[in-house]
Every structure is written in C-alpha cells, then in structure tokens.
Design a protein around this motif. Structure first.
Motif: not given
Lengths: 318, 361
Positions: A213, A216, A230, A233-234, A237-238, A316-318
């Motif tokens: 997105d 973000l 940016r 950190r964004v 990792p995504l 571990s955001y999944a």
C-alpha cells in the motif's frame, strides 16, 4: 513459510459456508471430482517414486545397472538389503565436501540473485501500471529460448577468445598478474546459475512489492522517516515473504543443478547434481544415487526448516 | 499571528486548477475543517501542508516560517490517513512509537510518551496486538495516537471517519472532540460530510472548485451562508426564486415566485430590484391547522402533498395556493402519534419575519 498478512484468511470463509448450504453428498462428490485427479497424479509420480528411491537406497547395485535381486540362487551374487551405500557415503569425506560446496554455490547464487532482483523488482513495482506488464514480460522473455542454448551461449561470452576474457586478461597483464581462464571455472558456473535463475527471484519479489500500500510509505515519511528508513522499516520487512519464496525458488533448483557445471564447470567443479547424475548414467550405481538424492532432500528440508524458524522470529505479524 | 498561514496558494494539475489562490489563517489550538465536495481541492491543500505536494504559487507558513524547503519528514506536521495506513508488520505499540523512534528520542522518553498516548486513546491493553487484529474504531484510535504521540504542531486528518459505520462514527466524533481539547494540538480536518464538520469544528472553510467559498463558525455557516453554493451544501433548504421589492432598515420585502410578497431579514448587499433566491430551512418552517400561525408575519395556506416519516421527525411537503412547494420539519414530540397531518390535509405554513435569507445571484 508463513502466509503474508494480506493473505491471512479467517477460518470459515464464505467458500466453506457455501458448501455447507449445498446438500452434503453432492458437495463431497464435487470435492472428490475436483481434487481427485491431481491427488492421484501426485501419488503416482511424486510419492511412489520417492518410496522407490528410499527402498532402492537399501539395495545392492545390479551387475548391469538397476538393482541386484532381493534373493538369488547363487550365494556369490549380491542380494538382500544393506546399509552399505550409507556407510560408503559417510566413510569418504569427499561427499560431504561436495555437499558443502554445492550448498555454498546455491547460497551465493541466491544472494547474488536477491541483490540483483530486489532493485529490479522494486523498479517494476513502482513504475506506472502500463509499463509494468511489459517489464515483467521482458524478465521472463529468456524462457522463450532453450535453456541449454542459453547456457552454451556463455561458453562464447566467457571463452578465451571473447572480448570479455581479453579485457580482463589485458587488465591483469597491466597489473603484472597471471592471465585467468573465465570459462570452465566455478566463476563461470556461478555466472550462469545467477543468469538462469534470476527471473525466479524477480517474479515473487515483484508480486509481493506490487501489493504494498503506497500510503504506508507516505505515512512513514509523514511521521519522520527518511528514504533509507522508509525502505528498511517498511518496504523491506513487508517484502520478507517475497524474499523467502524467491530464495526457495532459486536455492533448491541450484542445489540440484547438473547441466550448468557439466557445460561450464572445470573438471574439478563437481556439484551434488553431477554426482547424482553420474551414479545413474555413468557408474550405474542406483542405490548410491538414491542415497545421495535422499541426503540432498534432507539437506534442503533442514535448510527450509531453519529459514522458516528465522522467518518466524522476524515477522510474526502473519 | 496565526499558527498556519496559507497565502495565495495555487496548485494546478495540467489544465485543471485544483487549488485556486487560497488564503487561510488557522489559529493555534483550533479544530479547523476544510469542507467540500470531492474534487474541490481540500485534499490537495492537506497534502501541501503535509509536504507531499508543493504549491505552484503562494506560500504556506507554519509559526511564521515558510515550509517550502522543508521535506515532509522534517515538518512538525503529522497526518491521520483515510485508510489509517497502519504498518501491518508492527504491533500497536511499535506503530505508535514509530514517530518517536524516527525523532531519535531516548528509550525512557519513548516508553513514557508511548504509554501516555496509548492511555489517551484507551488502547493500553492492545499494545501488543497487530493491526489486523483490531476493529475499525481501534485502528482509527491507533492512527490518532501515532499522529499525536510526538506532539506535532499540526495534526492533519484526511476523512478519518469515512470508513466507519454510522454509530461508530458518532462515537468517534465525540472522542475526537475530547482528544483535541485534551492535547491542545491544532487539528486540520478534511471531510465532505457536512454533519461531521458542523459537529466537530471550531471553524469551517467551505471549498468549491479550488476556492474558499466561506470561512465561519459552524452555527454562522449554517445560519448565514453567504453564497448559494454554501447554502446548498450545508444542510437542507427550501429555495424559491425571488426579487427584492423594498430594502428597509432591518428587513427586506421580497416578491417570491409561487409565494407572493414576504418579509425577510435584510442582507448587507441587497438592493431594490435585485434578483436571487429566498431560502429557508425546513426546521424553521412551522406547520399548523387552519386558523393557526396567524400571528406570524409570513403565513400561507396549503395542502400536504407528501409525508416522510423518519422516526424522530416527520418531513411534510406542502404545496401552497400560489404554486410553491415547501418542506417543513416537525419533531415527533407527542408520544405514539407521529403524523399530525395526513396527505391531502389543508394546513397552514408560516415562519418568523427574521427566518430565512435572501441570497443574491
């Protein structure tokens, strides 16, 4: 590997509830008709050969290839089951060394592919929608020509008479160093490995990055992150799910590759793939070839398990 | 000096003028709203304040300092995005702490400010949850906490309530008002929902085609719109073609099509013979039985043409003897009996001499 947050589905999605509403036996029949053929296919051509391979690794090689009989009238012929191939594998350190060399080759290929593919995938993902499809097409265009021809082409590019070789050796001569052979070397193997497998890294990365997105990044900038922050950190990792699937798609085939080292590697550049191929086509030792294949499978599973654990700790955001 | 000064700002996209010579002054601690239909330029102004876009002409000054050369990440201005834009790979605490980390605050400070911010939005118990585990209202509150935690000079809010359902939206409006009062940060709010703007704002700038049509307090904007666009956009109106017949001190005499002559409050730029519309809000129109309302300066006979029962109120559309159709709003204050009149009933409509307004063309 864990699914990405975007693909996280709640248990009991609409598709399940729909089939519940249908009459149960009809739904079950549909399920079998749809999933039956691929299931049978996998059973016949993946599970069965796997079992055959495991069984073969505990047998003796036949006199003219194939396997020795389980029982024979003549007590002097090799027969029955044995752990001989495994004993042989662990008794000679050369096999372990070939494994480690192969794993390093696969690792190096994966890392170089990643370093080259990431900026490319990012560039494509952030291009206007119209030009994206064209760029993806260009990435997969090499698949349109034969794999062996593309590998042979590197013989010309890296050959002793090639412009590249002359340039490199001219430069080395200027520095007062010995000339080098680019072709028939681990270097040539690595170059071709990277070349052949690059699209397998670009595509999953692009698919991941394209879904990010853009708001973000706006939010990160708005909250004080500079371009570097940016990314780390964004975006980075995504993109980990993309990195992991791309790495698996490169690492695993490179580990078993035998054609490229056969064509471009020197006599000493034997990788596991060549070793296994040699057992089946050269020395005709099917049991030992099977053992090597099993060891390779175990190595791949171990590495995949390790990567999954590392991935699990990180995201571990999944 | 105003905290944020927008001076003659213009922004074009090709031939399209998104923002046309806009000037606004926003005071410290104010809840200021940019209100307008989509494409009116309100979001473009917000993006220019945040630093995602630059004006083609004009200046934006924060505390007297021109922001033109300050990139978005260096501006003491944070934004709450319409989609919230929460980082999906970070927990609530990590999301909220993000601006503090970027500002390189000390760990002790981060800890304290994070705790305060989470308390402010009542999310302390959700600190370790990931955004996808939160409800819409909770996500909204995380976005607010993240925007406010590093104490920006301005908080920009881009239609932040748009994604919530009606009940939750009303609850969030109250929270937003309280939060703004509590933290004292200047809020610049963008919305196309006039009800939201009226409920939340200290002042509202109504925008139309890249220009500011009117800047005023909500009650003045609603009661005394200065243009037909503003009158139309805010709330609901009966509008009838009219011409000023007599301009007197304190009132106007208007000749209204379909109504006849009426008395209306004066406006400063009205001249005798000037054309325009007479506009009156449905809740200002009273409805009664025949023989009632005679004490009002403006009263007319008519027949109920349509009736819309809305629960809390009933809307009557009454066709008057001279041809005009006027809407009147009646609160259903009598228990059990909602509809005082039926379709076809002969009724009386009337309004005070100081109700309604004359809007010149």
């Amino acid at each position: 590997m864990r699914s990405s947050w975007a693909g996280a589905t709640t248990p009991g999605c609409s598709c399940v509830t729909e089939s519940v509403h249908k009459s149960a036996p009809a739904a079950r029949l549909t399920n079998w008709l749809v999933s039956g053929p691929p299931f049978v296919f996998l059973l016949l051509f993946f599970v069965m050969p796997g079992i055959i391979m495991v069984l073969a690794s505990f047998r003796y090689p036949g006199e003219f290839g194939g396997l020795a009989p389980l029982t024979a009238a003549d007590p002097n012929t090799l027969q029955g089951v044995t752990l001989e191939t495994y004993r042989f594998f662990f008794s000679d350190p050369i096999y372990g060394r070939v494994f480690i060399k192969s794993i390093f080759m696969a690792l190096a290929t994966t890392l170089i592919c990643l370093a080259m593919a990431y900026p490319l995938a990012l560039l494509i993902a952030r291009s206007p929608k119209k030009s994206r499809d064209l760029m993806v097409l260009l990435v997969i265009l090499p698949f349109a020509s034969n794999f062996l021809i593309r590998v042979y082409a590197w013989m010309i590019v890296l050959g002793p008479q090639s412009a590249l070789s002359r340039l490199v050796n001219g430069f080395l001569q200027g520095l007062g160093m010995e000339p080098v052979h680019l072709l028939f070397s681990p270097f040539a193997v690595l170059v071709a490995m990277v070349y052949v497998h690059l699209p397998f890294m670009v595509l999953p990365l692009y698919t991941n990055l394209e879904k990010h997105d853009p708001s973000l990044l706006d939010a990160a900038q708005d909250l004080g992150a500079n371009a570097w922050q940016r990314f780390w950190r964004v975006t980075f990792p995504l993109s980990l799910p993309g990195i992991f699937s791309g790495s698996a798609l490169v690492f695993i085939p490179v580990l078993g590759m035998f054609a490229i080292p056969d064509i471009l590697g020197g006599t000493g550049d034997m990788l596991i793939g060549n070793l296994i191929k040699e057992q089946f086509l050269g020395t005709r030792d099917w049991p030992f070839g099977s053992t090597l294949s099993i060891m390779l499978t175990i190595a791949v599973l171990l590495i995949a398990w390790l990567a999954a654990r590392l991935a699990g700790k990180r995201g571990s955001y999944a | 000096m105003a905290q944020l000064e927008i001076r003659n700002v213009t922004r074009r996209f090709g031939d399209f003028v998104a923002v046309d010579n806009v000037s606004l002054n926003i005071e410290a601690g104010e809840f200021f709203t940019l209100l307008g239909p989509s494409g009116c330029g309100k979001t473009t102004i917000l993006r220019m304040i945040a630093g995602f876009d630059l004006p083609d002409a004009g200046q934006i000054l924060l505390d007297g300092k021109d922001l033109a050369d300050t990139p978005a990440e260096k501006r003491p201005v944070h934004t709450v995005f319409q989609s919230y834009a929460l980082f999906p790979h970070m927990t609530v605490a990590q999301n909220v702490a993000f601006p503090l980390r970027m500002a390189r605050r000390s760990p002790a400070e981060i800890d304290r400010m994070l705790r305060e911010a989470l308390e402010q939005v009542h999310l302390t118990d959700k600190a370790d949850a990931y955004p996808h585990e939160l409800s819409g209202g909770q996500k909204q509150r995380v976005a607010l906490a993240r925007g406010l935690v590093n104490r920006p000079r301005l908080l920009l809010l881009d239609e932040p309530l748009g994604a919530l359902d009606a009940k939750l939206r009303e609850a969030m409006q109250v929270e937003l008002i309280n939060l703004q009062r509590e933290v004292g940060v200047t809020f610049v709010f963008v919305t196309h929902a006039q009800v939201e703007a009226l409920a939340l704002s200290h002042r509202i700038a109504v925008m139309d085609q890249g220009r500011v049509a009117q800047v005023d307090e909500p009650s003045r904007l609603y009661g005394y719109p200065q243009t037909r666009f503003v009158a139309d956009f805010i709330g609901h109106l009966n509008q009838l073609e009219a011409q000023a017949v007599e301009v007197a001190h304190g009132h106007l005499r208007l000749a209204v099509t379909g109504l006849g002559e009426i008395i209306a409050p004066s406006t400063k730029d009205a001249v005798a013979g000037g054309k325009g519309v007479f506009a009156i809000r449905p809740e200002q129109v009273r409805i009664g039985m025949h023989g009632e309302l005679d004490e009002l300066k403006n009263h007319f006979s008519g027949v109920v043409h349509d009736l819309l029962y809305r629960g809390d109120v009933s809307v009557y559309k009454v066709s008057l003897a001279n041809g005009a159709m006027i809407e009147a709003l009646l609160p259903n204050s009598a228990p059990g009996k909602a509809e005082l009149f039926e379709v076809g009933d002969a009724v009386k409509l009337g309004w005070r001499h100081d109700a309604g307004m004359f809007l010149r063309d």
